[in-house]
Scaffold this motif. Structure first.
Motif, mmCIF file in Angstrom:
data_model
loop_
_atom_site.group_PDB
_atom_site.id
_atom_site.type_symbol
_atom_site.label_atom_id
_atom_site.label_comp_id
_atom_site.label_asym_id
_atom_site.label_seq_id
_atom_site.Cartn_x
_atom_site.Cartn_y
_atom_site.Cartn_z
ATOM 1 N N MET A 18 9.899 -21.058 4.820
ATOM 2 C CA MET A 18 8.567 -20.543 4.567
ATOM 3 C C MET A 18 8.587 -19.030 4.745
ATOM 4 N N PRO A 19 8.138 -18.285 3.758
ATOM 5 C CA PRO A 19 8.205 -16.833 3.848
ATOM 6 C C PRO A 19 7.138 -16.257 4.783
ATOM 7 N N HIS A 20 7.584 -15.326 5.588
ATOM 8 C CA HIS A 20 6.689 -14.597 6.495
ATOM 9 C C HIS A 20 6.777 -13.119 6.137
ATOM 10 N N PHE A 21 5.634 -12.474 6.004
ATOM 11 C CA PHE A 21 5.577 -11.045 5.759
ATOM 12 C C PHE A 21 4.765 -10.428 6.889
ATOM 13 N N ILE A 22 5.449 -9.652 7.713
ATOM 14 C CA ILE A 22 4.853 -9.072 8.908
ATOM 15 C C ILE A 22 4.732 -7.569 8.689
ATOM 16 N N ILE A 23 3.526 -7.067 8.803
ATOM 17 C CA ILE A 23 3.262 -5.657 8.578
ATOM 18 C C ILE A 23 3.012 -4.988 9.922
ATOM 19 N N ASP A 24 3.933 -4.137 10.328
ATOM 20 C CA ASP A 24 3.727 -3.293 11.503
ATOM 21 C C ASP A 24 3.172 -1.970 11.012
ATOM 22 N N CYS A 25 2.157 -1.460 11.696
ATOM 23 C CA CYS A 25 1.589 -0.180 11.278
ATOM 24 C C CYS A 25 0.915 0.510 12.458
ATOM 25 N N SER A 26 0.713 1.796 12.289
ATOM 26 C CA SER A 26 -0.058 2.532 13.284
ATOM 27 C C SER A 26 -1.519 2.099 13.154
ATOM 28 N N GLN A 27 -2.212 2.058 14.266
ATOM 29 C CA GLN A 27 -3.621 1.651 14.289
ATOM 30 C C GLN A 27 -4.452 2.493 13.322
ATOM 31 N N SER A 28 -4.079 3.762 13.177
ATOM 32 C CA SER A 28 -4.843 4.671 12.320
ATOM 33 C C SER A 28 -4.821 4.256 10.844
ATOM 34 N N ILE A 29 -3.834 3.503 10.420
ATOM 35 C CA ILE A 29 -3.787 3.010 9.041
ATOM 36 C C ILE A 29 -5.022 2.157 8.747
ATOM 37 N N LEU A 30 -5.515 1.470 9.766
ATOM 38 C CA LEU A 30 -6.663 0.578 9.573
ATOM 39 C C LEU A 30 -7.964 1.335 9.319
ATOM 40 N N ALA A 31 -7.939 2.651 9.466
ATOM 41 C CA ALA A 31 -9.097 3.466 9.090
ATOM 42 C C ALA A 31 -9.209 3.563 7.566
ATOM 43 N N TYR A 32 -8.085 3.382 6.867
ATOM 44 C CA TYR A 32 -8.062 3.447 5.406
ATOM 45 C C TYR A 32 -8.292 2.078 4.779
ATOM 46 N N HIS A 33 -7.661 1.066 5.367
ATOM 47 C CA HIS A 33 -7.766 -0.306 4.863
ATOM 48 C C HIS A 33 -7.775 -1.245 6.052
ATOM 49 N N ASP A 34 -8.710 -2.174 6.093
ATOM 50 C CA ASP A 34 -8.770 -3.096 7.229
ATOM 51 C C ASP A 34 -7.666 -4.151 7.124
ATOM 52 N N GLU A 35 -7.440 -4.861 8.222
ATOM 53 C CA GLU A 35 -6.375 -5.859 8.276
ATOM 54 C C GLU A 35 -6.520 -6.921 7.196
ATOM 55 N N ASP A 36 -7.736 -7.386 6.971
ATOM 56 C CA ASP A 36 -7.948 -8.425 5.955
ATOM 57 C C ASP A 36 -7.528 -7.943 4.579
ATOM 58 N N THR A 37 -7.863 -6.712 4.251
ATOM 59 C CA THR A 37 -7.510 -6.158 2.947
ATOM 60 C C THR A 37 -5.997 -6.047 2.807
ATOM 61 N N ILE A 38 -5.331 -5.545 3.830
ATOM 62 C CA ILE A 38 -3.870 -5.428 3.789
ATOM 63 C C ILE A 38 -3.243 -6.806 3.641
ATOM 64 N N ASN A 39 -3.682 -7.756 4.453
ATOM 65 C CA ASN A 39 -3.145 -9.121 4.362
ATOM 66 C C ASN A 39 -3.338 -9.701 2.963
ATOM 67 N N GLU A 40 -4.545 -9.574 2.436
ATOM 68 C CA GLU A 40 -4.848 -10.134 1.119
ATOM 69 C C GLU A 40 -4.020 -9.482 0.019
ATOM 70 N N GLN A 41 -3.886 -8.168 0.064
ATOM 71 C CA GLN A 41 -3.135 -7.470 -0.975
ATOM 72 C C GLN A 41 -1.660 -7.856 -0.952
ATOM 73 N N ILE A 42 -1.076 -7.932 0.231
ATOM 74 C CA ILE A 42 0.330 -8.336 0.324
ATOM 75 C C ILE A 42 0.473 -9.792 -0.085
ATOM 76 N N TYR A 43 -0.437 -10.645 0.366
ATOM 77 C CA TYR A 43 -0.394 -12.064 -0.009
ATOM 78 C C TYR A 43 -0.423 -12.230 -1.529
ATOM 79 N N HIS A 44 -1.371 -11.573 -2.192
ATOM 80 C CA HIS A 44 -1.506 -11.711 -3.640
ATOM 81 C C HIS A 44 -0.290 -11.135 -4.379
ATOM 82 N N THR A 45 0.251 -10.050 -3.861
ATOM 83 C CA THR A 45 1.438 -9.443 -4.463
ATOM 84 C C THR A 45 2.635 -10.380 -4.354
ATOM 85 N N VAL A 46 2.834 -10.952 -3.172
ATOM 86 C CA VAL A 46 3.943 -11.882 -2.963
ATOM 87 C C VAL A 46 3.740 -13.135 -3.814
ATOM 88 N N ASN A 47 2.540 -13.658 -3.843
ATOM 89 C CA ASN A 47 2.254 -14.857 -4.623
ATOM 90 C C ASN A 47 2.501 -14.618 -6.118
#
Length: 87
Positions: A1-30
């Motif tokens: 089962m593929p796992h995609f783990i995104i490590d980032c600085s907290q400040s990145i979340l000022a540009y895009h929230d966690e849900d958006t990042i998760n969804e974008q990576i999920y849709h890209t991988v899918n």
């Protein structure tokens, strides 16, 4: 089962929230067609304390943990589309 783990600085979340990042990576991988949709797992780990080159520069890094069965070319293309989506 593929796992995609995104490590980032907290400040990145000022540009895009966690849900958006998760969804974008999920849709890209899918969209790659390399995995069954229901098996893809994506999560974000934001960090408040970190050093990049001995300074506190923003960063984002995606770790892809996938099982055997994909060619080097497929993995390289997947990496390319993930990086493109992040930028």
């Amino acid at each position: 089962m593929p796992h995609f783990i995104i490590d980032c600085s907290q400040s990145i979340l000022a540009y895009h929230d966690e849900d958006t990042i998760n969804e974008q990576i999920y849709h890209t991988v899918n969209a790659s067609g390399l995995f069954a949709e229901h098996e893809i797992k994506v999560r974000v780990n934001p960090y408040n304390r970190y050093l990049v080159g001995n300074k506190q520069h923003e960063f984002i890094h995606v770790f892809g943990h996938i099982m055997e069965g994909r060619t080097t070319a497929q993995k390289a293309e997947l990496s390319k589309v993930i990086v493109t989506k992040l930028t």
